[in-house]
Design a protein around this motif. Structure first.
Motif, PDB file in Angstrom:
ATOM      1  N   ALA A 424      33.431  45.390  49.795  1.00  0.00           N
ATOM      2  CA  ALA A 424      32.900  46.425  48.913  1.00  0.00           C
ATOM      3  C   ALA A 424      33.983  47.041  48.044  1.00  0.00           C
ATOM      4  O   ALA A 424      33.747  47.366  46.882  1.00  0.00           O
ATOM      5  N   CYS A 425      35.171  47.230  48.596  1.00  0.00           N
ATOM      6  CA  CYS A 425      36.258  47.850  47.839  1.00  0.00           C
ATOM      7  C   CYS A 425      37.574  47.231  48.276  1.00  0.00           C
ATOM      8  O   CYS A 425      37.920  47.273  49.460  1.00  0.00           O
ATOM      9  N   ASP A 545      28.576  57.274  42.432  1.00  0.00           N
ATOM     10  CA  ASP A 545      29.786  56.540  42.826  1.00  0.00           C
ATOM     11  C   ASP A 545      30.677  57.328  43.775  1.00  0.00           C
ATOM     12  O   ASP A 545      31.896  57.169  43.782  1.00  0.00           O
ATOM     13  N   TYR A 548      32.945  55.410  46.539  1.00  0.00           N
ATOM     14  CA  TYR A 548      34.282  54.975  46.159  1.00  0.00           C
ATOM     15  C   TYR A 548      35.197  56.138  45.769  1.00  0.00           C
ATOM     16  O   TYR A 548      36.402  56.101  46.009  1.00  0.00           O
ATOM     17  N   LEU A 589      29.730  52.399  51.901  1.00  0.00           N
ATOM     18  CA  LEU A 589      30.435  51.137  51.669  1.00  0.00           C
ATOM     19  C   LEU A 589      30.230  50.141  52.805  1.00  0.00           C
ATOM     20  O   LEU A 589      30.643  48.985  52.692  1.00  0.00           O
ATOM     21  N   CYS A 595      23.249  49.577  50.740  1.00  0.00           N
ATOM     22  CA  CYS A 595      23.792  49.403  49.395  1.00  0.00           C
ATOM     23  C   CYS A 595      24.420  48.019  49.279  1.00  0.00           C
ATOM     24  O   CYS A 595      25.102  47.560  50.198  1.00  0.00           O
ATOM     25  N   TRP A 597      27.077  46.073  47.064  1.00  0.00           N
ATOM     26  CA  TRP A 597      28.123  46.267  46.058  1.00  0.00           C
ATOM     27  C   TRP A 597      28.711  44.910  45.672  1.00  0.00           C
ATOM     28  O   TRP A 597      28.993  44.085  46.518  1.00  0.00           O
ATOM     29  N   SER A 602      30.203  48.831  40.713  1.00  0.00           N
ATOM     30  CA  SER A 602      28.880  49.221  41.166  1.00  0.00           C
ATOM     31  C   SER A 602      27.777  48.657  40.278  1.00  0.00           C
ATOM     32  O   SER A 602      26.621  48.988  40.453  1.00  0.00           O
ATOM     33  N   ARG A 604      25.635  45.189  38.832  1.00  0.00           N
ATOM     34  CA  ARG A 604      25.147  44.027  39.559  1.00  0.00           C
ATOM     35  C   ARG A 604      25.536  42.733  38.829  1.00  0.00           C
ATOM     36  O   ARG A 604      26.031  42.773  37.701  1.00  0.00           O
TER      37      ARG A 604
END
Length: 700
Positions: A424-425, A545, A548, A589, A595, A597, A602, A604
């Motif tokens: 995700a991050c 957001d 994040y 996350l 969700c 991601w 964020s 698609r």
């Protein structure tokens, strides 16, 4: 160490390199100055002063304006003139932010100037201020309120001359007791200075007429005995005498070799190659002559300190409540905190779900609507709940802690239900501190177990030693509270009287997350001014957001009106109706949060205006999953504060009402993102219609 501060009182502080020091202050373990002192401000309905000198070394090699009267690129001015730019710079210019106070924003213009005639001596030109190392250090800049748009000139040759001085005057109306914090906030250097400069700023419960009796009332007649019992515990451990635990992050980890190809690490490491454009060497961390680091850390790991100490010991008594006020002074990353007992191999003792419990009283200086709340979280909807605290950069929590079984425990991050999710991050700022997926692991993952130093799959913040309750005190054991025995009388303060809020203006702000989590821009813009009307007073903001990017609004708390399912379904750390000062939902996350991601942001993966585009790329639509609604009350500068009964004695007169615009801000509280421009300057007007900000549907 705590510094008391009464009305009209003042404290003198000093910024020095490489750490923030106060003469004669020690944290008890020999590390003089690693922990800034706590300031207890018994000055609700009064005013107080904080004065500090900037004794940092002068830095001249990159701050000079190119045209003789301006510094850097300033989007506020539309070009290369003015003061505010984006990026890591001005490392030894500084100021002060009172994070968490409901206080006047102070600034009357965005141009980094002292208030009125508040500059003592000959006022320097823009060029001299940034370039002249021989500029007289005998400067005194008078500042009103939480003005973070001014800064103090760095001293050139310590200790020959005294550094420039900022003297802040804070008017404080009736204020809810709680723990705030103070730290530098000069745009461009916050992430460099903040790790070693944060200190607690406490509004005590003794400032209330009647103390905690004024703040809490039984939720129902049936709960009156339990509410009275809770109030008695809080009277014995008021906020100002509670256990203050400040967790600070020191970022020694370097990204080199293969890691250098990964997305931006959002950090300024303390060792290794200096960050930023050529010539922007931080003189606090690197030698200006050759760029070599001033500090060494062979392990190349990040570290978390508690009150300036590494893995200290906290002592408690079994079966008795201990009141903790935890300050997360990290500049990035988040914590999933539990209390664990380890076996001989260093593994958590399982099952041990209730040996120690956290019961929340308040967050970010605002009591919960009802107290206490037993905190629980789960990885997904099919997992069992765990008693843990989820804290992000800048969060503070007021919490009751109780361990029923004597023994040796550890306070850890990363052993709870959550783990870092790189899918995700991928950037450093949204890592879970202590998570086993992070390599090299933080330094706190090393801990002595069974006579040997072991690498644990979580970070040990402190040892918790729980002593037995003496036999003679057996009758003094505290029975565990059920949730919500008392109601907080928040309606007694205008800024939390949500039952009587005026009609709200609705706006939407998105941090426009992209670039693997490393890019942040408010509604697609960096360092912009947004006009608000204080004649409107109340605002309702949709904020996006926050999984994040932690949201932080200066000078006032906010109330969560609505929360996304990804937060409500997994944890009760946040509930609709709670007050906050830092809003972040890292649980969204998690892989099973609901969700989805993409790796670049964020948005698609398909359906963009330009065809099949990855999320976060120009033209791709923005996906909304972690949005929430916040409401808050703006100060009315055109009228005096409304009279209330929370003050001891007579409220001191405030300055005459006026309609001069005032300037504050909100920003992403992953602090490197603030330095990089993920900031919205908020202009408060009493005679101007607000700009109705709208969240973009597509990436610009």
């Amino acid at each position: 160490m705590a510094l008391p501060l009464d009305g009209d009182g003042s404290n003198d502080l000093s910024y020095t390199a490489p750490r923030y020091r106060t003469t004669g202050v020690s944290n008890g373990v020999g590390n003089n100055g690693l922990q800034a002192p706590a300031i207890i401000g018994n000055c609700s309905c009064d005013e107080f002063y904080i004065q500090f000198k900037n004794n940092l070394p002068f830095q001249s090699h990159h701050t000079c304006p190119t045209d003789g009267n301006s510094v850097g690129y300033n989007p506020l001015a539309g070009g290369a003139n003015g003061y505010l730019g984006n990026g890591f710079e001005d490392f030894t210019w500084t100021n002060l932010h009172t994070h968490g106070l409901k206080v006047h924003p102070g600034a009357t213009n965005p141009q980094n100037e002292c208030d009125g005639n508040g500059f003592t001596g000959t006022k320097p030109s823009f060029y001299d201020f940034y370039c002249n190392k021989d500029l007289s250090a005998q400067q005194l800049c008078q500042v009103y309120g939480d003005n973070i748009l001014v800064d103090a000139h760095a001293m050139y040759a310590p200790p020959v001359a005294a550094g420039a001085t900022l003297r802040y005057q804070y008017p404080l109306d009736a204020h809810i007791p709680g723990v705030a914090m103070y730290h530098p906030h000069h745009h461009g250097s916050v992430s460099a200075q903040m790790p070693t400069t944060v200190g607690p700023l406490i509004v005590p419960e003794s400032s209330l007429p009647g103390g905690v009796e004024y703040l809490y009332t039984p939720t129902s007649n049936a709960l009156t005995p339990d509410c009275n019992r809770l109030k008695n515990i809080l009277k014995k451990q008021p906020i100002e005498n509670s256990r203050i635990i400040q967790i600070s992050g020191i970022w020694f980890r370097n990204k080199t070799g293969a890691e250098s190809d990964q997305p931006s690490d959002d950090s300024q490491p303390f060792v290794g190659a200096p960050d930023g454009p050529t010539g922007r060497v931080n003189p606090l961390l690197f030698n200006e002559a050759d760029g070599s680091p001033k500090f060494s850390n062979a392990a190349g790991r990040d570290w978390a300190l508690l009150n300036g100490a590494f893995q200290p010991t906290i002592t408690m008594t079994a079966k008795r409540y201990d009141r903790w006020n935890i300050i997360t002074a990290f500049t990035m990353k988040w914590l999933d905190i539990t209390i664990q007992q380890l076996d001989a191999a260093g593994n958590p003792v399982v099952p041990n779900p209730s040996a120690c419990t956290f019961q929340l009283l308040g967050r970010d200086g605002v009591p919960l609507p009802t107290v206490p709340r037993t905190i629980k979280s789960r990885l997904d909807r099919n997992s069992p709940y765990v008693n843990n605290l989820i804290l992000n950069t800048g969060n503070r929590v007021d919490v009751l802690v109780k361990c029923d079984t004597p023994g040796t425990y550890v306070l850890v991050s990363g052993a709870g239900p959550y783990r870092h999710n790189p899918a995700a991050c991928q950037t450093v700022h949204c890592e879970l501190f202590g998570s086993a997926q992070i390599q090299p692991a933080p330094g706190n993952n090393l801990y002595p177990v069974g006579g040997a130093l072991r690498e644990l799959p979580f970070a040990v913040l402190a040892t918790v030693q729980v002593d037995p309750l003496p036999p003679t005190s057996a009758g003094l054991a505290d029975a565990t509270f059920v949730d919500g025995v008392c109601r907080s009388k928040l309606e007694q303060w205008p800024y939390t009287d949500y039952l009587n809020f005026p009609a709200s203006v609705k706006q939407c702000f998105s941090f426009m997350n992209s670039d693997y989590g490393g890019m942040c821009a408010v509604n697609g813009r960096t360092l912009n001014i947004d006009d608000l009307s204080t004649a409107t007073l109340a605002f309702e903001w949709e904020v996006r957001d926050t999984a994040y990017h932690p949201f932080h609004l200066h000078s006032t708390p906010v109330r969560m009106v609505s929360l996304p399912n990804c937060a409500k379904d997994l944890a009760n750390m946040w509930q609709e109706g709670d007050g906050n000062n830092i809003v972040a939902l890292p649980v969204c996350l998690m892989p099973n949060s609901g969700c989805t991601w993409t790796e670049e942001g964020s948005g698609r993966q398909e359906g963009g205006r330009g065809g099949s585009l990855m999320g976060g790329k120009s033209g791709s639509p923005v996906t909304v999953c972690d949005n929430m609604t916040l409401e808050w009350l703006a100060p009315n500068f055109s009228a005096p504060p409304p009279p209330k009964g929370q003050c001891k004695g007579v409220t001191k007169a405030r300055p005459e009402p006026d309609c001069t615009p005032k300037y504050g801000m909100f920003h992403c509280h992953a602090i490197p993102h603030e330095d990089e421009g993920c900031v919205e300057v908020v202009a408060f007007w009493c005679d101007k219609e607000p700009v109705l900000a709208q969240c973009p549907e597509f990436y610009p």
